[in-house]
Design an enzyme around this catalytic site. Structure first.
Site, short mmCIF file in Angstrom:
data_model
loop_
_atom_site.label_atom_id
_atom_site.label_comp_id
_atom_site.label_asym_id
_atom_site.label_seq_id
_atom_site.Cartn_x
_atom_site.Cartn_y
_atom_site.Cartn_z
N LEU B 191 0.81 -1.23 0.00
CA LEU B 191 0.00 0.00 0.00
C LEU B 191 0.84 1.28 0.00
O LEU B 191 0.30 2.36 -0.17
CB LEU B 191 -1.00 0.00 1.15
N ASP B 192 2.16 1.17 0.18
CA ASP B 192 2.98 2.35 -0.12
C ASP B 192 2.91 2.64 -1.61
O ASP B 192 2.88 3.80 -2.04
CB ASP B 192 4.44 2.12 0.27
N HIS B 193 2.88 1.57 -2.39
CA HIS B 193 2.76 1.77 -3.84
C HIS B 193 1.34 2.15 -4.22
O HIS B 193 1.11 3.18 -4.85
CB HIS B 193 3.18 0.50 -4.58
#
Lengths: 380, 431
Positions: B191-193
C-alpha cells in the site's frame, strides 16, 4: 457539482482485468459505458451472488467493479461489430480496452479507432503489453503475480508455497496505473486537443510493487526471503494484530513502548541491549500484552503512543469503522429493483470541490443499449 | 523529444518515506517539475535505510544493518530504498523550516507552484504555519494534496500508518494466507505503492478539473481508503447474504473457488525453492494440461471443474508430482505454448537477470546519480504514444542527492541572486 472527470465519456470493452479502471473513472464523474457481449461480461458470472442465486444481474463481484457505469450490449465479433465500435468511438473521449492483444486487435483496438476521432484516447490493458516475446502468452492474475515478484516473497517460508493475495491484485495495480496514464493523456489533450494511445502492461505493473526487493538485489546482491511480516500477535479476542515497532520514528519509540509493556516484562535497560536480544524481549512482551487485551484496545493504545498498530481485519469488518463513516467512505447506492440500498466502498480520497460519487447502481445487462446507440447515431 | 503530459506543472513536494514519494515520482516521470523540499537536520529516514548503494567500483555492501555508525558513514545519498521512490527527475532543495527565513522561501516556492504535496501526520503542516487557507492566499488556485495515514477528517485522523498498518486495516493482510493458519500478509508495503498511485490519480484529476474551472482545492488522501476496494466484494457479501469473511475456510491461499478454477496454484519445480504458477481457467485449459501430464491426471474424477475443486488436494499432488521433474522457465514455455496460463515464480534476481519480457521492453532504464553513478531505474508500466514518460523525468536524472539543486532552484524559480542565496546558506537556512 460535477465530478472532476465530469466531461469525460469512456467506452469500456474487454475482459475482467480492466474493470477496476472504469470504476475509478466513474467515481470521479466520468460517463463510463460498458460494452458487453449478448450473454454479458464474464464478470457477471462470478460469485458470490445476491441471495446466493446466480444471475447476470446478481453477481456481487460484478457490482463491486462496475458500480456507476452504464451497460450496452453489442456483438463485437465480425466486421459489423468492428464497424459499430468504430462508430461508437467517434462520440467518446476514451476507449478503455483490456484483454489479450490478439482479441483487442480483432476489434480494431488500438490501431483503427483514432483515425476517425483524432481527439480519442485509447487505453489498452494487456498481460504483457503490445510487444515483446511474451506478448501473446495466456495469463491470469495468478501467473502475473508470480512473474511480478510479490509471490516469491509472500507466504510462510520455504516449506510452503509462495502465495498470492486474493482479489486480483495484478489486475488492480494495472488499472490504477491505467487511470494515471489516461489522465496524463487527458492533460496533454487539454493543451493540444489531440488524443493518443496509452499502453499498460499488467506484468510491468505487478513488477513495480515490491518495494525494496529490486534495490536489495542490485545494491546488496540479496534476495528477500519468503516470510510472514514480523510482529503480529494474537489478541485476547482471537484477532491477529500488527504491532510493528518503527524505531526510525525517533528516540521516543522505545521509551513509550517500555511504558506500555512494563507490566509484561519490558523495562528500561532494553534500549541499550544488543539488537537481537532487544528484539527478542520486545517480541515476548508484545505477545504477553496482546494476549491480555482485545484487538481494538491494542490498536487504540498503540496509536495513542504514536505507534502504527492495527488489527488484521477482513474488509467487511470495516463497515463498522466509525472513522470511515465520518469520512463518508461507505456510499449508499439504491438498487430500486431490490428495494434497498447497499453500501459500496467509495472514494480513495476526499476531493471536496468535486466529490466522488456513484450516480447509478451497477447496470443491469444491456440496460442502456438503446440510449447509447441513439446517442451514437445522433452525432454520427 | 516530445514533452511530458505534465509539462509546465510544478509540484512543491514535502512528502517523506514511501507512499507520498511514490505519487510525486510518477508525476515527475510524466514531466512535472518536482521540487523535493527536505532537511538535513530532520532528514527523511528513507534516505538512510539499507541496502546501501555502493560507490562506483565498490562491491555490494551486503547487509550491514541500520546502526548509527553506518548512517554517519553512508550519509544521506546512499540509502537504496530511497532510489525506488524518488526517480522522476525530482530535484532536492534543503530548507530549514524551523527558521522563519526558511519558511519564507517555502512560501515563495508555493506561490510559484501548481501543486503542494505532503505526507506529514494530519495537521502538521498547518501547525508549521501553512494551513490550506494560507496556501490559497499564496497561490489562489493551488492544488494541495495531503497524504496522511487516516486522512485529515474523521475521528481517527491522528492515527498513523506504515504500509503494514494500512494493509492490516483494509483486509489485504488477511487475504494473503492459508485457511486455518495465521495471516501471512504481504511481507512488504504494497500500500505504499497503491496508496501512492491513488495519490497521483488525485493530483492528475485535480489538475484536469483546474484546467476546466480555474479552481484548486485541498484533496485529502489517506493510505487506507485506496486499499479497501482492493479486497473485493466481501462487504457486499455481508450486506447481501449476511456472510462474514472471517471464517475457517478463508483465505483460500492460491486456490480459486470463485471464479471456479483448478488447478490454480504454485507448484514445485526441479530447482531449490523454485516454483511454477499454473492457472486453468476452464475445462479446456485443463484438457490441454492433463494431455501433457498424462497418467493419473486422466482420472475421471478430474474431468469437470466442480470435481477438481472437491478433489483439489489430490489434483495438486498429481500436478506437482509432474512439475517437480521440470525446470520452471522451460515448463512455463511449454505450458503457455499449449495455451495454459503458467509462469515461473520470479524473485528480484529473476526479474533483473532473466525475465526476457522486461528486458525486451526496456523496463529498467539506466540513470545517473550524482554520487553513486549509473543505476537502472524502473520505468512506469504505461507508455503514451505522443507524450514523453520517462523514469528520469524531464531532466533524465536519477534520484537527487540531498540539497543537490537548492542553489539552482532558488536562482531559476525564485530569481534570487547568488549573493542572496549564499547569505541564506551561511545563516543555516538552507540546511
Amino acid at each position: 457539482v460535477t465530478g472532476a472527470l465530469g466531461d469525460l465519456r469512456v467506452l469500456e470493452v474487454g475482459d475482467e482485468s480492466g474493470e477496476y479502471a472504469g470504476r475509478l473513472l466513474a467515481g470521479l464523474g466520468a460517463d463510463v459505458v460498458k460494452l458487453e457481449p449478448p450473454d454479458g461480461a464474464p464478470s457477471r458470472r462470478i460469485g458470490p451472488f445476491y441471495e446466493d442465486v446466480p444471475h447476470p444481474d446478481r453477481s456481487l463481484h460484478f457490482w463491486h467493479y462496475n458500480v456507476g457505469k452504464r451497460s450496452a450490449v453489442a456483438d463485437l465479433g465480425g466486421p459489423e461489430g468492428r464497424a459499430l465500435l468504430a462508430r461508437l468511438a467517434r462520440r467518446f473521449d476514451v476507449v478503455l480496452a483490456s484483454g489479450a492483444p490478439a482479441e483487442l486487435a480483432a476489434h480494431g483496438v488500438p490501431g483503427g479507432l483514432t483515425r476517425e476521432n483524432p481527439a480519442l484516447i485509447v487505453v489498452t490493458i494487456t498481460p504483457f503489453g503490445l510487444d515483446g516475446p511474451w506478448r501473446d502468452r495466456p495469463a491470469t492474475d495468478l501467473t502475473l503475480m508470480a512473474l511480478g515478484g510479490a509471490m516469491a516473497a509472500c507466504g510462510y517460508g520455504a516449506d510452503t508455497p509462495p502465495l498470492a493475495c486474493g482479489g486480483w491484485q495484478a489486475y488492480q495495480t494495472a488499472c490504477v496505473y491505467a487511470v494515471q496514464g489516461l489522465m496524463g493523456a487527458v492533460l496533454a489533450r487539454d493543451r493540444s486537443g489531440r488524443g493518443q494511445a496509452v499502453e499498460v502492461s499488467i506484468h510491468e505493473a505487478a513488477t513495480s510493487i515490491t518495494e525494496w526487493h529490486v534495490p536489495q538485489y542490485r545494491f546488496a546482491g540479496q534476495v528477500s526471503p519468503r516470510a510472514v511480516l514480523g510482529l503480529q500477535f494474537l489478541s485476547r479476542d482471537g484477532v491477529w494484530v500488527s504491532t510493528i515497532v518503527p524505531e526510525f520514528f525517533g528516540e521516543h519509540v522505545i521509551p513509550r513502548l517500555c511504558e506500555m509493556l512494563a507490566p509484561d516484562g519490558l523495562d528500561g535497560p532494553v534500549r541499550d541491549a544488543p539488537p537481537a536480544e532487544r528484539m527478542g524481549r520486545i517480541r515476548a512482551a508484545l505477545e504477553a500484552y496482546c494476549a491480555r487485551h482485545d484487538a481494538d484496545a491494542i490498536y487504540r493504545a498503540g496509536q495513542r503512543q504514536g505507534l502504527p498498530w492495527a488489527p488484521i481485519r477482513t474488509q467487511d469488518e470495516n463497515l463498522d469503522d466509525g472513522h470511515l463513516h465520518d469520512r463518508g467512505f461507505w456510499i449508499p447506492v439504491r438498487h430500486p429493483e431490490l428495494g434497498r440500498d447497499f453500501l459500496y466502498a467509495g472514494a480513495p480520497f476526499i476531493m471536496p470541490a468535486a466529490p466522488w460519487r456513484f450516480v447509478r447502481r451497477p447496470p443491469l445487462l444491456g440496460e442502456h443499449t438503446a440510449e447509447v446507440l441513439e446517442e451514437a447515431e445522433s452525432t454520427g | 523529444v516530445t514533452e511530458g503530459p505534465l509539462a509546465g506543472v510544478r509540484i512543491v513536494d514535502l512528502t517523506r518515506l514511501g507512499y507520498g514519494a511514490e505519487a510525486t515520482q510518477l508525476c515527475g516521470a510524466m514531466g512535472a517539475e518536482v521540487l523535493r523540499v527536505e532537511s538535513r537536520t530532520r532528514p527523511d529516514p528513507i534516505r538512510m535505510m539499507p541496502p546501501f548503494v555502493p560507490l562506483p567500483g565498490e562491491p555490494p555492501a551486503g547487509d550491514v544493518g541500520l546502526t548509527a555508525a553506518t548512517v554517519r558513514e553512508k550519509g544521506f545519498n546512499r540509502g537504496g530504498i530511497f532510489y525506488k521512490y524518488n526517480g522522476g527527475g525530482k530535484r532536492s532543495v534543503t530548507l530549514n523550516l524551523k527558521d522563519p527565513r526558511g519558511l519564507d522561501v517555502l512560501k515563495r516556492l508555493v506561490a510559484k507552484a501548481d501543486v503542494l504535496t505532503e505526507s506529514f501526520s494530519a495537521g502538521a503542516l498547518a501547525r508549521m504555519g501553512l494551513p490550506y487557507e494560507e496556501l490559497r492566499r499564496l497561490r489562489p488556485d493551488i492544488i494541495y494534496v495531503s497524504m496522511s495515514g487516516f486522512g485529515h477528517r474523521g475521528r481517527d485522523a491522528a492515527h498513523v500508518t506504515l504500509g503494514p498498518t494500512a494493509q492490516a486495516i483494509t483486509g489485504l493482510t488477511y487475504l494473503l494466507g492459508l485457511p486455518g493458519r495465521r495471516p501471512a500478509g504481504w511481507s512488504f508495503s504494497y500500500l505504499d505503492h497503491m496508496g501512492g498511485y491513488l495519490g497521483a490519480y488525485a493530483i492528475l484529476a485535480a489538475l484536469h478539473r483546474r484546467n476546466r474551472t480555474g479552481e484548486g482545492q485541498h484533496v485529502d488522501v489517506s493510505q487506507i481508503e485506496p486499499g479497501i476496494p482492493l479486497a473485493g466484494p466481501a462487504a457486499l457479501d455481508r450486506q447481501a447474504n449476511g456472510r462474514r469473511y472471517r471464517r475457517g475456510d478463508t483465505p483460500p491461499g492460491n486456490r480459486s473457488p470463485e471464479p471456479p478454477m483448478a488447478p490454480h496454484g504454485a507448484y514445485r519445480t526441479a530447482g531449490p525453492d523454485e516454483w511454477v504458477a499454473i492457472a486453468c481457467r476452464d475445462d479446456a485449459d485443463w484438457a490441454r494440461l492433463r494431455g501433457l501430464i498424462g497418467g493419473p491426471a486422466e482420472e475421471e474424477r478430474f474431468d469437470a471443474v466442480a470435481g477438481r475443486l472437491v478433489e483439489e488436494d489430490a489434483l495438486d499432488r498429481v500436478v506437482e508430482e509432474w512439475t517437480s521433474r521440470h525446470e520452471r522457465y522451460a515448463l512455463a514455455d511449454r505450458l503457455t505454448a499449449a495455451g495454459v496460463p503458467a509462469a515461473p515464480v520470479q524473485n528480484a534476481r529473476d526479474r533483473v537477470e532473466r525475465d526476457p519480457q522486461l528486458r525486451a521492453r526496456g523496463y529498467f532504464v539506466p540513470l545517473r546519480h550524482s554520487e553513486t553513478g549509473e543505476h537502472p531505474q524502473e520505468r512506469p508500466p504505461f507508455r503514451l504514444t505522443a507524450s514523453d514518460v520517462h523514469p528520469g523525468g524531464r531532466i533524465r536524472r536519477g534520484p537527487p542527492c540531498i540539497g543537490e539543486d537548492t542553489h539552482e532552484v532558488l536562482r531559476s524559480v525564485l530569481g534570487m541572486t547568488d549573493a542572496e542565496i549564499d547569505a541564506l546558506g551561511e545563516a543555516g537556512v538552507l540546511a
